[in-house]
Design a protein around this motif. Sequence first.
Motif, PDB file in Angstrom:
ATOM      1  N   THR A 292       2.411  -8.371  11.233  1.00  0.00           N
ATOM      2  CA  THR A 292       2.826  -7.013  11.609  1.00  0.00           C
ATOM      3  C   THR A 292       3.995  -6.543  10.736  1.00  0.00           C
ATOM      4  N   GLY A 293       4.860  -7.477  10.320  1.00  0.00           N
ATOM      5  CA  GLY A 293       5.945  -7.093   9.395  1.00  0.00           C
ATOM      6  C   GLY A 293       5.372  -6.613   8.063  1.00  0.00           C
ATOM      7  N   LEU A 294       4.351  -7.312   7.579  1.00  0.00           N
ATOM      8  CA  LEU A 294       3.738  -6.879   6.310  1.00  0.00           C
ATOM      9  C   LEU A 294       2.897  -5.611   6.507  1.00  0.00           C
ATOM     10  N   ASP A 295       2.415  -5.391   7.726  1.00  0.00           N
ATOM     11  CA  ASP A 295       1.735  -4.123   8.029  1.00  0.00           C
ATOM     12  C   ASP A 295       2.739  -2.974   7.847  1.00  0.00           C
ATOM     13  N   ALA A 296       3.944  -3.170   8.408  1.00  0.00           N
ATOM     14  CA  ALA A 296       4.978  -2.129   8.280  1.00  0.00           C
ATOM     15  C   ALA A 296       5.358  -1.917   6.811  1.00  0.00           C
ATOM     16  N   LEU A 297       5.448  -3.021   6.073  1.00  0.00           N
ATOM     17  CA  LEU A 297       5.751  -2.903   4.636  1.00  0.00           C
ATOM     18  C   LEU A 297       4.643  -2.104   3.933  1.00  0.00           C
ATOM     19  N   THR A 298       3.404  -2.387   4.301  1.00  0.00           N
ATOM     20  CA  THR A 298       2.268  -1.650   3.707  1.00  0.00           C
ATOM     21  C   THR A 298       2.397  -0.152   3.997  1.00  0.00           C
ATOM     22  N   HIS A 299       2.754   0.178   5.250  1.00  0.00           N
ATOM     23  CA  HIS A 299       2.926   1.613   5.583  1.00  0.00           C
ATOM     24  C   HIS A 299       3.947   2.266   4.662  1.00  0.00           C
ATOM     25  N   ALA A 300       5.078   1.552   4.470  1.00  0.00           N
ATOM     26  CA  ALA A 300       6.159   2.141   3.677  1.00  0.00           C
ATOM     27  C   ALA A 300       5.733   2.298   2.214  1.00  0.00           C
ATOM     28  N   VAL A 301       5.133   1.243   1.651  1.00  0.00           N
ATOM     29  CA  VAL A 301       4.751   1.288   0.230  1.00  0.00           C
ATOM     30  C   VAL A 301       3.649   2.335   0.018  1.00  0.00           C
ATOM     31  N   GLU A 302       2.665   2.344   0.913  1.00  0.00           N
ATOM     32  CA  GLU A 302       1.571   3.313   0.750  1.00  0.00           C
ATOM     33  C   GLU A 302       2.075   4.750   0.916  1.00  0.00           C
ATOM     34  N   ALA A 303       2.960   4.947   1.908  1.00  0.00           N
ATOM     35  CA  ALA A 303       3.492   6.305   2.114  1.00  0.00           C
ATOM     36  C   ALA A 303       4.192   6.791   0.853  1.00  0.00           C
ATOM     37  N   TYR A 304       4.938   5.872   0.222  1.00  0.00           N
ATOM     38  CA  TYR A 304       5.724   6.226  -0.970  1.00  0.00           C
ATOM     39  C   TYR A 304       4.826   6.557  -2.156  1.00  0.00           C
ATOM     40  N   LEU A 305       3.701   5.853  -2.262  1.00  0.00           N
ATOM     41  CA  LEU A 305       2.829   6.048  -3.427  1.00  0.00           C
ATOM     42  C   LEU A 305       1.719   7.068  -3.171  1.00  0.00           C
ATOM     43  N   SER A 306       1.554   7.484  -1.922  1.00  0.00           N
ATOM     44  CA  SER A 306       0.406   8.360  -1.597  1.00  0.00           C
ATOM     45  C   SER A 306       0.591   9.755  -2.203  1.00  0.00           C
TER      46      SER A 306
ATOM     47  N   VAL B  51      -1.526   7.070   4.353  1.00  0.00           N
ATOM     48  CA  VAL B  51      -1.732   5.746   3.789  1.00  0.00           C
ATOM     49  C   VAL B  51      -2.705   5.886   2.614  1.00  0.00           C
ATOM     50  N   THR B  52      -3.016   4.765   1.950  1.00  0.00           N
ATOM     51  CA  THR B  52      -3.891   4.846   0.774  1.00  0.00           C
ATOM     52  C   THR B  52      -5.031   3.818   0.915  1.00  0.00           C
ATOM     53  N   ALA B  53      -5.506   3.313  -0.219  1.00  0.00           N
ATOM     54  CA  ALA B  53      -6.724   2.487  -0.208  1.00  0.00           C
ATOM     55  C   ALA B  53      -6.588   1.183   0.579  1.00  0.00           C
ATOM     56  N   VAL B  54      -5.359   0.656   0.741  1.00  0.00           N
ATOM     57  CA  VAL B  54      -5.204  -0.583   1.521  1.00  0.00           C
ATOM     58  C   VAL B  54      -5.741  -0.346   2.933  1.00  0.00           C
ATOM     59  N   HIS B  55      -5.287   0.740   3.550  1.00  0.00           N
ATOM     60  CA  HIS B  55      -5.741   1.029   4.908  1.00  0.00           C
ATOM     61  C   HIS B  55      -7.221   1.388   4.958  1.00  0.00           C
ATOM     62  N   CYS B  56      -7.728   1.993   3.898  1.00  0.00           N
ATOM     63  CA  CYS B  56      -9.169   2.329   3.904  1.00  0.00           C
ATOM     64  C   CYS B  56      -9.986   1.042   4.019  1.00  0.00           C
ATOM     65  N   ILE B  57      -9.532  -0.010   3.326  1.00  0.00           N
ATOM     66  CA  ILE B  57     -10.245  -1.298   3.397  1.00  0.00           C
ATOM     67  C   ILE B  57      -9.982  -1.970   4.742  1.00  0.00           C
TER      68      ILE B  57
ATOM     69  N   PHE C 287     -14.667   3.803   0.923  1.00  0.00           N
ATOM     70  CA  PHE C 287     -14.734   5.011   0.103  1.00  0.00           C
ATOM     71  C   PHE C 287     -14.818   6.273   0.974  1.00  0.00           C
ATOM     72  N   GLU C 288     -15.542   6.146   2.098  1.00  0.00           N
ATOM     73  CA  GLU C 288     -15.725   7.323   2.976  1.00  0.00           C
ATOM     74  C   GLU C 288     -14.525   7.575   3.886  1.00  0.00           C
ATOM     75  N   ASN C 289     -13.549   6.668   3.894  1.00  0.00           N
ATOM     76  CA  ASN C 289     -12.374   6.828   4.758  1.00  0.00           C
ATOM     77  C   ASN C 289     -11.604   8.104   4.359  1.00  0.00           C
ATOM     78  N   ASN C 290     -11.086   8.799   5.359  1.00  0.00           N
ATOM     79  CA  ASN C 290     -10.387  10.073   5.107  1.00  0.00           C
ATOM     80  C   ASN C 290      -9.156   9.927   4.219  1.00  0.00           C
ATOM     81  N   SER C 291      -8.621   8.698   4.107  1.00  0.00           N
ATOM     82  CA  SER C 291      -7.409   8.532   3.303  1.00  0.00           C
ATOM     83  C   SER C 291      -7.700   8.201   1.842  1.00  0.00           C
ATOM     84  N   THR C 292      -8.967   8.010   1.468  1.00  0.00           N
ATOM     85  CA  THR C 292      -9.263   7.730   0.049  1.00  0.00           C
ATOM     86  C   THR C 292      -8.688   8.810  -0.876  1.00  0.00           C
ATOM     87  N   PRO C 293      -8.802  10.095  -0.547  1.00  0.00           N
ATOM     88  CA  PRO C 293      -8.239  11.104  -1.460  1.00  0.00           C
ATOM     89  C   PRO C 293      -6.716  11.032  -1.602  1.00  0.00           C
TER      90      PRO C 293
END
Length: 377
Positions: A185-199, A254-260, A350-356
């Motif tokens: 869950t800590g790395l989940d939170a890290l993923t949120h932060a990194v993806e938000a920053y790069l999205s 979020v970005t492609a990490v969450h799509c997967i 690919f069909e996930n709403n966050s892919t774009p």
Amino acid sequence: MLFHMPARLYFGSGEINNLKLIIDEYLKVKNPVLVTDKGIVESGLLTNILKLFPGIKIFDEIEPNPKSDTINKIAKEMRKLNPDLIIGFGGGSPLDAGKALALLGTNHGSIEDYEGKEKYKNDPLPFLAIPTTCGTGSEVTWVSVITDVNRKFKMSIKGPKMYPAVSIVDPDLIKTLPPKIIASTGLDALTHAVEAYLSKPATLITDNHAVKAVKLILGAIEGAYDDIENHHTERENLMYGSTIAGFAFGNSDVTAVHCISESIGALYDIPHGVANSIFLPHVLSYNLPECFIKMATLARHIGIDEKDDMSAAKAFIQKIKALSNRLGIPLFKDLKIGKDQFEIISKMSFENNSTPSNPRQLEQEDYHNILENAYES
Ligand code: NAD
């Protein structure tokens, strides 16, 4: 630039002791129900709360990646009780279940009827969120993620009326978390932060929260994983980081990490944080050509001292990969998902709403390649 965060947020060790006061004097409700899971009941975290609310109805059958049939079954029973507040107590699963039930408390039908944005007809019941993982940020987002069991698909049910009315974030509630769940869950939170920053939808405001969250989480996660009981500051920083990472991705994306991870969560019931932890470094490697300058900025914020941006960005990815290994995150192949599944996973991702929102354009084939690259390393 728009930034939403309407929940009234109480943060700090011991804040949970104000629950009764908040319910009686701020929310002024009389008939709350509590939504949680069996692991929380067994942890003993509810013992003191139950003394304050004798007889409160508890729905404790929420499972990880909460399922539509569980939500619909509880909703039928819950509506007969006419609750005036839903309390979600637990990780992202009970919090998302609580949000969904708050919606079904004032809207007829099944949760599948409300997939998408602002599909509710009536304002949901007030929702009070108490997170116990470090974690999903669900306590400050407007979305509930529920697995539609018939379609094997994680639906997003969202809208501005779905924010919690109140969130109580008490870092002491994660003292009982097993190290494995602190890691995922800590790395989940890290993923949120990194993806938000790069999205793509990132803004100045979400960037500020995201950068701060990355620093807090990376500075705290190892101490918390090694010994949560005796690391007060690390508990606090992890929970603070998780919550503000929620501010960030909740207002960007979020970005492609969450799509997967949403795809494999729905198809094979893999814990959300584990899936995000596995794919974060591999999606970052794919995104490197498009956003190595931003990754280098993150690297320098955590003290990586490389002169050119590309080297700093690569060192940042390596740091995350090494951290995942140190925290016992499994490899993709350890999840026992065969390579014959890559077609369906890459199609759903690919069909996930966050892919774009991913910073580098992705086709289904690119997802396939990311899955291949992640399989054994
Ligand atoms: P979780 O809620 O599924 O909990 C995992 C396990 O941890 C459970 O067995 C639970 O009993 C146990 N647990 C939780 N807190 C504990 C504690 N303090 N002590 C001991 N055991 C404890 O896990 P999660 O990762 O927090 O939530 C994942 C869910 O959140 C997924 O369904 C995901 O889609 C969703 N999510 C939602 C949002 C959002 O904004 N709504 C964001 C990200 C993820």
